[in-house]
Scaffold this active site. Structure first.
Site, PDB file in Angstrom:
ATOM      1  N   GLY A 272       0.835  -1.200   0.000  1.00 48.37           N
ATOM      2  CA  GLY A 272       0.000   0.000   0.000  1.00 48.37           C
ATOM      3  C   GLY A 272       0.864   1.241   0.000  1.00 48.37           C
ATOM      4  N   SER A 273       0.316   2.306   0.533  1.00 53.61           N
ATOM      5  CA  SER A 273       0.990   3.596   0.450  1.00 53.61           C
ATOM      6  C   SER A 273       2.129   3.690   1.465  1.00 53.61           C
ATOM      7  CB  SER A 273      -0.001   4.724   0.718  1.00 53.61           C
ATOM      8  OG  SER A 273      -0.360   4.722   2.093  1.00 53.61           O
TER       9      SER A 273
ATOM     10  N   GLY B 225       0.702   4.679   4.883  1.00 53.31           N
ATOM     11  CA  GLY B 225       0.096   3.527   5.551  1.00 53.31           C
ATOM     12  C   GLY B 225       1.153   2.560   6.068  1.00 53.31           C
ATOM     13  N   GLY B 226       2.143   2.282   5.237  1.00 51.97           N
ATOM     14  CA  GLY B 226       3.200   1.343   5.629  1.00 51.97           C
ATOM     15  C   GLY B 226       4.007   1.821   6.812  1.00 51.97           C
TER      16      GLY B 226
ATOM     17  N   GLU C 254       5.426  -3.116   1.364  1.00 51.09           N
ATOM     18  CA  GLU C 254       5.835  -2.685   0.031  1.00 51.09           C
ATOM     19  C   GLU C 254       5.112  -1.373  -0.217  1.00 51.09           C
ATOM     20  OE1 GLU C 254       5.210  -4.144  -4.431  1.00 51.09           O
ATOM     21  OE2 GLU C 254       5.289  -5.755  -2.950  1.00 51.09           O
TER      22      GLU C 254
ATOM     23  N   CYS D  61       3.424  -2.196  -8.966  1.00 48.97           N
ATOM     24  CA  CYS D  61       4.492  -1.663  -8.100  1.00 48.97           C
ATOM     25  C   CYS D  61       5.755  -1.410  -8.909  1.00 48.97           C
ATOM     26  CB  CYS D  61       4.865  -2.620  -6.974  1.00 48.97           C
ATOM     27  SG  CYS D  61       3.736  -3.956  -6.676  1.00 48.97           S
TER      28      CYS D  61
ATOM     29  N   GLU E 229       6.483   9.580  -5.992  1.00 46.36           N
ATOM     30  CA  GLU E 229       5.791   8.576  -6.796  1.00 46.36           C
ATOM     31  C   GLU E 229       4.406   9.078  -7.190  1.00 46.36           C
ATOM     32  OE1 GLU E 229       4.707   3.841  -6.449  1.00 46.36           O
ATOM     33  OE2 GLU E 229       4.348   5.082  -4.708  1.00 46.36           O
TER      34      GLU E 229
END
Lengths: 331, 331
Positions: free
Chosen positions: B47-48, B51-52, B71, B108, B199
């Protein structure tokens, strides 16, 4: 002094400059500055739980978090199973003190906890261990800080009405000398009192007396992560061991039978690590050939020309490494 | 809907209950509650970056910290080397847009960055890519949240006086449809402006025009951790590639030549991971047979009776696994 000797050996054997470095500092200043430096990409550490968790936090709060392999805390429980205790309780008691007092108890794998079902067999073990520890010479500890922490831990046991002193070793005459100690406690008190569960880094151990096998299991389940867990067992103890094993292999990195946790062979199969707080990262070993994996990360080279590949990855395997090719190991 | 279909397949093939689980929730509540639960011992996440990193913090602040494999973020730089660009610039431009627009850019490994030395050959590449992207159909993105983040990222490029729009893809008519985009920027501006380096998850990419090879290297050195780095190169580019490789293999988990980073073969050799922030833990791959190592930890069984050992470790190797014995691989 030792650092300079290592440095001389490095020069003498023409090893690369920088293969050994040593920085001195008191407190955590030097360590935290190193861990915070963006040029550092991974950290190995041996020391206290407070020091290790501080470094973990520093590493996680960097703009680029990095792995920290901290070896922090382990009391290495030893389980005396009924038949082994009956057959050789007194001999186990003597051998136990040998392991406990080795190196002034300053091994990460020092047996700080013994767990068994109460009864005359356990009393014989404790009596033999107590007699042996009385003869244990005082030994100088590595630093005044380690000695002070040891003294404070033992004072806590002495002051507790839940722990009973069995015997102490010989009193030291020089500075920072560790006087060995052996205590007992009832399992119910051990489970209820976190102070009894804390690591005392040095030659002091606690025997936990359980009412029955169920209580042994409850104590095992209650333990934090450990480097080692040991079973003293005879053939007739296999069924009891089988009940403990699923608990112990979830709490330790090394499960052993009929030995003592101090003293390891540095080999390919060794594991010197364990669940938190024994180490900060239980996925690895800090000693043995597999320890190098802590500082590696995989890189895939896809369709690169042979000339750009590392030698070990080129066609024809010029470096003769053992490789997997399409999932099969090359002969 | 998909969850129910997977659940039915699990029952049909008599796989164990619990082999597949799905919990829905908006925001981070469900995820953080799971990561904080003491019964959870390791976490995988895609995810983002926000969030990670939130899950990483939750995991580190537990009484027992646990590994998090997140990731999070990768812009997968593609380097067009001079000879390849001269020989096949236009063809590369078309193939690039094919990789960029696959799955609405929601891979990704989507190529979000192209780096090359400016000149007529790069202009030809950009022109071909621009023509191709104009024909790219709008595609529905996975969630409204992903679509909004994409729109906001592209707006940032459009509003910047440092990025120049080359072309956009077809405009969507339905909700949450991703309109592809291609932009260029000068390397000096890219290096100075963090917004250009962020990104954009979706079918938008930025071509970074460098004055010379030194500037290409500076851009490479400036990049954060990536899942992939790609070289488009011909035989005569090997020397240039050799200069870039030491930089790229420190910044990516997969370095490839003459392909596009989207599309991977799930095999033993694959690496789907990379330095932070591509993943939270670059020591592993999240896909391929080696991915299982993320959820394992070593346990050493020392001197245990045969009856207590796992079958794979018993004498005679009854499970026929490939084993190291005293450091040598068993035949």
């Amino acid at each position: 002094l030792v650092g300079r000797a290592v440095q001389r050996a490095v020069h003498k054997h023409e090893l690369p400059e920088g293969v050994f470095s040593l920085l001195f500092g008191s407190g955590r200043e030097v360590g935290q500055a190193l861990v915070a430096d963006p040029r550092i990409k991974a950290v190995g550490f041996t020391g206290s739980r407070a020091g290790g968790t501080a470094l973990m936090k520093t590493a996680q709060n960097r703009p680029e978090p990095i792995p920290v392999y901290a070896e922090m805390s382990s009391i290495n429980p030893v389980f005396l199973l009924p038949e082994a205790l009956k057959a050789r309780g007194a001999a186990l008691g003597e051998a136990f003190i040998g392991s406990l007092t080795m190196g002034a108890g300053q091994f990460c794998t020092n047996p700080g906890l013994v767990i068994a079902i109460e009864g005359p067999e356990l009393d014989a073990f404790v009596a033999a261990a107590g007699e042996t520890i009385k003869g244990a010479a005082a030994q100088t500890m590595l630093t005044p800080g380690i000695f002070e922490a040891y003294e404070s831990g033992v004072s806590g046991f002495s002051a507790s009405d839940k722990a009973t002193e069995v015997a102490r070793g010989q009193r030291g005459e020089g500075p920072n000398q560790c006087q060995a100690g052996l205590f007992t406690a009832r399992a119910a008190d051990f489970l209820a009192d976190e102070a009894l569960q804390a690591e005392i880094f040095g030659s002091t151990s606690l025997v936990v007396k359980c009412a029955d096998l169920d209580e042994v299991k409850r104590v095992a389940e209650h333990l934090e992560g450990q480097l080692t867990a040991t079973l003293q067992m005879d053939d007739a103890d296999v069924d009891v061991a089988r009940q403990l094993l699923p608990i112990l292999e979830r709490r330790a990195g090394r499960v052993m039978a009929n030995g003592w946790p101090t003293g390891v062979e540095v080999c390919d199969a060794m594991v010197h690590g364990g669940p938190y707080p024994a180490t900060s990262d239980s996925r690895t070993t800090s000693v043995g050939t597999a320890a190098i994996h802590r500082f590696l990360r995989p890189v895939c080279y896809q369709s690169l020309p042979q000339a750009l590949l590392p030698e070990a990855l080129r066609d024809g395997n010029p470096a003769s490494v053992s490789r997997l090719v399409d999932g099969k190991r090359e002969a």
